[in-house]
Design a protein around this motif. Structure first.
Motif, PDB file in Angstrom:
ATOM      1  N   GLU A  77       0.821  -1.202   0.000  1.00 57.67           N
ATOM      2  CA  GLU A  77       0.000   0.000   0.000  1.00 57.67           C
ATOM      3  C   GLU A  77       0.862   1.262   0.000  1.00 57.67           C
ATOM      4  O   GLU A  77       0.610   2.210  -0.738  1.00 57.67           O
ATOM      5  N   SER A  78       1.879   1.244   0.826  1.00 57.09           N
ATOM      6  CA  SER A  78       2.739   2.420   0.945  1.00 57.09           C
ATOM      7  C   SER A  78       3.493   2.663  -0.350  1.00 57.09           C
ATOM      8  O   SER A  78       3.562   3.788  -0.848  1.00 57.09           O
ATOM      9  N   GLN A  79       4.038   1.577  -0.880  1.00 56.68           N
ATOM     10  CA  GLN A  79       4.791   1.717  -2.119  1.00 56.68           C
ATOM     11  C   GLN A  79       3.882   2.235  -3.224  1.00 56.68           C
ATOM     12  O   GLN A  79       4.284   3.081  -4.026  1.00 56.68           O
ATOM     13  N   LEU A  81       1.233   4.156  -2.975  1.00 58.89           N
ATOM     14  CA  LEU A  81       1.008   5.589  -2.798  1.00 58.89           C
ATOM     15  C   LEU A  81       2.223   6.397  -3.199  1.00 58.89           C
ATOM     16  O   LEU A  81       2.125   7.411  -3.893  1.00 58.89           O
ATOM     17  N   LEU A  82       3.369   5.917  -2.766  1.00 61.62           N
ATOM     18  CA  LEU A  82       4.604   6.622  -3.089  1.00 61.62           C
ATOM     19  C   LEU A  82       4.801   6.702  -4.601  1.00 61.62           C
ATOM     20  O   LEU A  82       5.152   7.753  -5.147  1.00 61.62           O
ATOM     21  N   ARG A  84       2.484   6.402  -6.964  1.00 59.54           N
ATOM     22  CA  ARG A  84       1.438   7.173  -7.628  1.00 59.54           C
ATOM     23  C   ARG A  84       1.618   8.668  -7.434  1.00 59.54           C
ATOM     24  O   ARG A  84       1.404   9.460  -8.349  1.00 59.54           O
ATOM     25  N   LEU A  85       1.989   9.049  -6.237  1.00 61.44           N
ATOM     26  CA  LEU A  85       1.939  10.475  -5.908  1.00 61.44           C
ATOM     27  C   LEU A  85       3.287  11.152  -5.755  1.00 61.44           C
ATOM     28  O   LEU A  85       3.381  12.369  -5.864  1.00 61.44           O
ATOM     29  N   PHE A  86       4.316  10.373  -5.480  1.00 58.45           N
ATOM     30  CA  PHE A  86       5.593  11.010  -5.190  1.00 58.45           C
ATOM     31  C   PHE A  86       6.724  10.469  -6.049  1.00 58.45           C
ATOM     32  O   PHE A  86       7.881  10.520  -5.640  1.00 58.45           O
ATOM     33  N   ARG A  89       9.496   8.381  -4.493  1.00 61.15           N
ATOM     34  CA  ARG A  89      10.523   8.890  -3.594  1.00 61.15           C
ATOM     35  C   ARG A  89       9.938   9.279  -2.243  1.00 61.15           C
ATOM     36  O   ARG A  89       8.863   9.853  -2.154  1.00 61.15           O
ATOM     37  N   LEU A  90      10.664   8.978  -1.198  1.00 62.40           N
ATOM     38  CA  LEU A  90      10.142   9.183   0.146  1.00 62.40           C
ATOM     39  C   LEU A  90      10.252  10.625   0.623  1.00 62.40           C
ATOM     40  O   LEU A  90       9.343  11.150   1.279  1.00 62.40           O
ATOM     41  N   ALA A  91      11.346  11.262   0.272  1.00 62.96           N
ATOM     42  CA  ALA A  91      11.589  12.612   0.798  1.00 62.96           C
ATOM     43  C   ALA A  91      10.451  13.591   0.463  1.00 62.96           C
ATOM     44  O   ALA A  91      10.000  14.338   1.347  1.00 62.96           O
ATOM     45  N   LEU A  93       7.413  13.047   0.180  1.00 61.77           N
ATOM     46  CA  LEU A  93       6.280  12.770   1.050  1.00 61.77           C
ATOM     47  C   LEU A  93       6.479  13.444   2.402  1.00 61.77           C
ATOM     48  O   LEU A  93       5.575  14.092   2.937  1.00 61.77           O
ATOM     49  N   VAL A  94       7.665  13.293   2.926  1.00 61.66           N
ATOM     50  CA  VAL A  94       7.959  13.919   4.217  1.00 61.66           C
ATOM     51  C   VAL A  94       7.839  15.443   4.092  1.00 61.66           C
ATOM     52  O   VAL A  94       7.281  16.108   4.963  1.00 61.66           O
ATOM     53  N   GLN A  96       5.954  17.031   2.108  1.00 64.67           N
ATOM     54  CA  GLN A  96       4.525  17.325   2.060  1.00 64.67           C
ATOM     55  C   GLN A  96       3.934  17.515   3.460  1.00 64.67           C
ATOM     56  O   GLN A  96       3.232  18.490   3.736  1.00 64.67           O
TER      57      GLN A  96
END
Lengths: 120, 120
Positions: A77-79, A81-82, A84-86, A89-91, A93-94, A96
């Motif tokens: 799920e997390s991957q 979202l990442l 689709r929307l980011f 990349r994790l950074a 998201l943070v 955001q």
DNA sequence: CGCCATCGTTGACAAGCGTCATCGATCGGG
DNA sequence: CCCGATCGATGACGCTTGTCAACGATGGCG
């Protein structure tokens, strides 16, 4: 197979404690969600069909356990979202959350400690 | 109103460049998703009904623009995931990726810089 | 001025989802 | 041994989603 939102509530109950009888699941999730017995039973059936949970006979009833690991579910799920929307990349998201003022001091402290630990 | 997954593809196109004619949207998202003209038009209609986009007349056609800001959409989606899966906390999400080995060195460096910046 | 291309609107349909009730089998108490 | 309680399975129904085609209006070209 995709787990729907209502179904995931059942999964969460089973991840918390397993195995459970349908009665126990109903007790666990019925009330808080305003679901009748029939609704929960249907959700259980669908999860069985999707092979997300297993049923082991116990006398005249079944004991249900998750087949899907929470870790895997959450990861997917997390991957998703990442990606689709980011752009995966994790950074960003943070960023955001930070820009939205959604980070408490505690969150920041935790993150800081976490990053320290990871980066060595 | 909730934006569905197929609909969000249209939104992304409009967030990238706006306003767009339906023809341009079809050119943008049709091919890559294997969607026919009819499919894209239907998605546009539904987004209009949901008031997620606006149509401004331009001769005989319309120019479409997002009404929903990407920032808001992304924020809501992210917050939703965080609440559903991580008890609303950001650090466990980062931990999840870290433990899954899903963080590149670059990700970590970025995060570190980010946290540094935030925490002061 | 009439025809064709092109819009947007609408209808359609299968699948999935949320929600609930009913049914057939079966176990246990009287 | 039979009746009622209970369990899982299944039917049902309205709504959303993904997908596409057909239709009706209209504008421009010949």
């Amino acid at each position: 197979m995709k787990i729907s939102s209502a179904e995931s509530v059942i999964m969460e109950a089973l991840w918390r404690k397993q195995p459970l009888t349908s009665e126990a699941i109903i007790a666990e999730v019925g009330e808080p969600n305003g679901w009748t017995e029939g609704t929960v039973k249907q959700l259980i059936s669908r999860l069985l069909k999707k092979k997300a949970i297993a049923a082991q006979p116990d006398g005249r009833r079944y004991l249900y356990s998750p087949l899907l690991a929470r870790r895997d579910y959450v990861q997917a799920e997390s991957q998703g979202l990442l990606d689709r929307l980011f752009d995966g990349r994790l950074a960003p998201l943070v960023t955001q959350f930070s820009e939205g003022g959604k980070l408490s001091d505690e969150d920041v402290a935790e993150l800081k400690a976490l990053v320290e630990r990871i980066s060595r």
